[in-house]
Design a protein around this motif. Structure first.
Motif, short mmCIF file in Angstrom:
data_model
loop_
_atom_site.label_atom_id
_atom_site.label_comp_id
_atom_site.label_asym_id
_atom_site.label_seq_id
_atom_site.Cartn_x
_atom_site.Cartn_y
_atom_site.Cartn_z
N ARG A 120 41.16 53.04 43.20
CA ARG A 120 40.13 52.54 44.10
C ARG A 120 40.00 51.02 43.96
N LEU A 121 40.11 50.54 42.73
CA LEU A 121 40.09 49.09 42.50
C LEU A 121 41.32 48.44 43.13
N THR A 122 42.46 49.09 42.99
CA THR A 122 43.70 48.58 43.59
C THR A 122 43.61 48.54 45.11
N ASP A 123 43.01 49.57 45.69
CA ASP A 123 42.87 49.61 47.15
C ASP A 123 42.09 48.41 47.67
N PHE A 124 41.08 47.99 46.92
CA PHE A 124 40.27 46.84 47.35
C PHE A 124 41.14 45.59 47.47
N PHE A 125 41.96 45.33 46.44
CA PHE A 125 42.81 44.15 46.45
C PHE A 125 44.01 44.34 47.38
N PHE A 126 44.40 45.60 47.59
CA PHE A 126 45.56 45.87 48.45
C PHE A 126 45.22 45.72 49.93
N VAL A 127 44.04 46.19 50.31
CA VAL A 127 43.64 46.15 51.72
C VAL A 127 43.20 44.75 52.14
N LEU A 128 42.42 44.09 51.29
CA LEU A 128 41.94 42.75 51.63
C LEU A 128 43.01 41.74 51.28
N PRO A 129 43.48 40.93 52.23
CA PRO A 129 44.56 39.97 51.96
C PRO A 129 44.21 39.03 50.81
N SER A 130 45.19 38.77 49.96
CA SER A 130 44.95 37.90 48.79
C SER A 130 44.54 36.50 49.21
N PHE A 131 45.06 36.03 50.35
CA PHE A 131 44.70 34.68 50.80
C PHE A 131 43.22 34.59 51.14
N VAL A 132 42.69 35.64 51.78
CA VAL A 132 41.27 35.64 52.13
C VAL A 132 40.41 35.61 50.88
N LEU A 133 40.76 36.44 49.89
CA LEU A 133 40.03 36.44 48.62
C LEU A 133 40.12 35.08 47.94
N ALA A 134 41.34 34.52 47.91
CA ALA A 134 41.52 33.22 47.27
C ALA A 134 40.73 32.13 47.99
N LEU A 135 40.69 32.21 49.31
CA LEU A 135 39.97 31.21 50.10
C LEU A 135 38.48 31.26 49.81
N VAL A 136 37.94 32.46 49.58
CA VAL A 136 36.51 32.60 49.29
C VAL A 136 36.19 32.23 47.85
N ILE A 137 37.04 32.67 46.93
CA ILE A 137 36.73 32.51 45.50
C ILE A 137 36.98 31.09 45.01
N THR A 138 38.07 30.46 45.45
CA THR A 138 38.46 29.16 44.91
C THR A 138 37.37 28.09 45.00
N PRO A 139 36.79 27.82 46.17
CA PRO A 139 35.76 26.78 46.21
C PRO A 139 34.53 27.11 45.38
N VAL A 140 34.20 28.42 45.27
CA VAL A 140 33.04 28.81 44.48
C VAL A 140 33.27 28.50 43.00
N VAL A 141 34.45 28.87 42.50
CA VAL A 141 34.77 28.60 41.09
C VAL A 141 34.85 27.11 40.82
N LEU A 142 35.45 26.36 41.74
CA LEU A 142 35.54 24.91 41.57
C LEU A 142 34.16 24.27 41.53
N GLU A 143 33.23 24.79 42.32
CA GLU A 143 31.87 24.26 42.32
C GLU A 143 31.20 24.49 40.97
N VAL A 144 31.55 25.61 40.33
CA VAL A 144 30.94 25.95 39.05
C VAL A 144 31.51 25.11 37.91
N ILE A 145 32.84 25.00 37.85
CA ILE A 145 33.48 24.32 36.71
C ILE A 145 33.71 22.84 36.96
#
Length: 301
Positions: A120-145
């Motif tokens: 079920r965890l794999t399905d989440f990462f498999f269905v949602l494109p990695s680029f979309v996840l990276a696009l959302v996560i990257t600026p958030v993490v950069l803002e934090v660190i």
């Protein structure tokens, strides 16, 4: 040992007989050579202060790939960017393969509830494109660190891109490894290992994982190609680091400088061609590995 060497030689012989493998390896060898020794080939990385050309000058005998908006040699930038782009892609791929192989082996070996939850965890990462996840996560993490300092030799923006790509692109690797593990766990050699008292971790590492190496290697080459595209896209959107330029950063700077409207095709074309050639080379190598290691594909005329 002799049998192992014989099998390895036979595999390499079949692999190198593949036209796609030879072409891909030739291109990758060239780019890896450029990435390993950029300074001896094109000199130190040029900056706005050390630039020697005119602004957006077309290719000439002095600047084979022209110059950028501040007069830097594009060939110099492309060669130096190769190291960053390839390093990001390779490290992210290693992270992805480690996570994907671990999840896939555990899901396939233990089955039951472990398999259900991990898939079920794999399905989440498999269905949602990695680029979309990276696009959302990257600026958030950069803002934090923050963007200052460095992490393990990388500036924070590049380190975050590596981590995000590696942790969001392992889904299909996990599914492939799981399917193979489900078959391998029923083999006779695994039953023998259980009979002699081997624990689960030893069986997975010593008996199952070695049999998965061809599939992991073949899919790893495809993961590298995807990682290059993802890094290029993220850097093109401004999430890269101009102090450690990659091909994606070059495309971002070219677009920001209006190279397309100014007719500076060389500024956009050089890094774009590098991304295309390297990605295609990894795909060719991955397909050749799959053709060589998969008996059913070898049987297809």
């Amino acid at each position: 040992m002799t049998e192992g060497l014989r099998v390895t030689k036979a595999f390499l012989g079949q692999f190198l007989d593949h036209k796609g493998a030879r072409l891909g390896l030739l291109a990758l060898t060239l780019f890896l050579f450029l990435a390993a020794a950029p300074s001896p080939l094109v000199g130190p990385l040029q900056t706005a202060i050390t630039a020697t050309g005119d602004f957006l000058a077309p290719p000439s005998s002095e600047h084979l790939l022209g110059t950028d908006e501040v007069g830097r040699d594009v060939l110099n930038l492309v060669v130096h960017s190769a190291r960053i782009s390839l390093m990001i892609a390779m490290i992210a791929t290693v992270i992805s393969l480690i996570v994907g192989a671990t999840v896939g082996i555990m899901a396939g070996y233990y089955r039951g509830r472990v398999d259900v939850w991990l898939m079920r965890l794999t399905d989440f990462f498999f269905v949602l494109p990695s680029f979309v996840l990276a696009l959302v996560i990257t600026p958030v993490v950069l803002e934090v660190i923050g963007r200052g300092g460095d992490v393990l030799g990388f500036r924070p923006s590049l380190f975050v891109i590596i981590l995000v790509i590696g942790l969001t692109s392992w889904g299909f690797v996990a599914r492939i490894v799981r399917s193979q593990t489900l078959s391998l766990r029923e083999r006779t050699f695994v039953d023998r290992a259980r009979v002699v008292g081997s624990n689960d971790l030893f069986i997975m590492m010593r008996h199952i994982l070695p049999n998965l190496v061809p599939q992991i290697a073949a899919n790893g080459a495809l993961v590298v190609a995807n990682a290059i595209y993802t890094e290029t896209a993220l850097s093109f959107l401004g999430l890269g680091d101009p102090l450690q330029p990659s091909w994606g950063t070059m495309l971002f700077l070219a677009q920001h400088a209006g190279a397309a409207s100014a007719g500076g095709w060389w500024y956009l074309g050089a890094p774009g061609a590098c991304v295309l050639i390297v990605s295609l080379s990894f795909v060719l190598v991955g397909n050749a590995l799959d053709d060589t290691g998969n008996p059913r594909r070898r049987a297809i005329p």
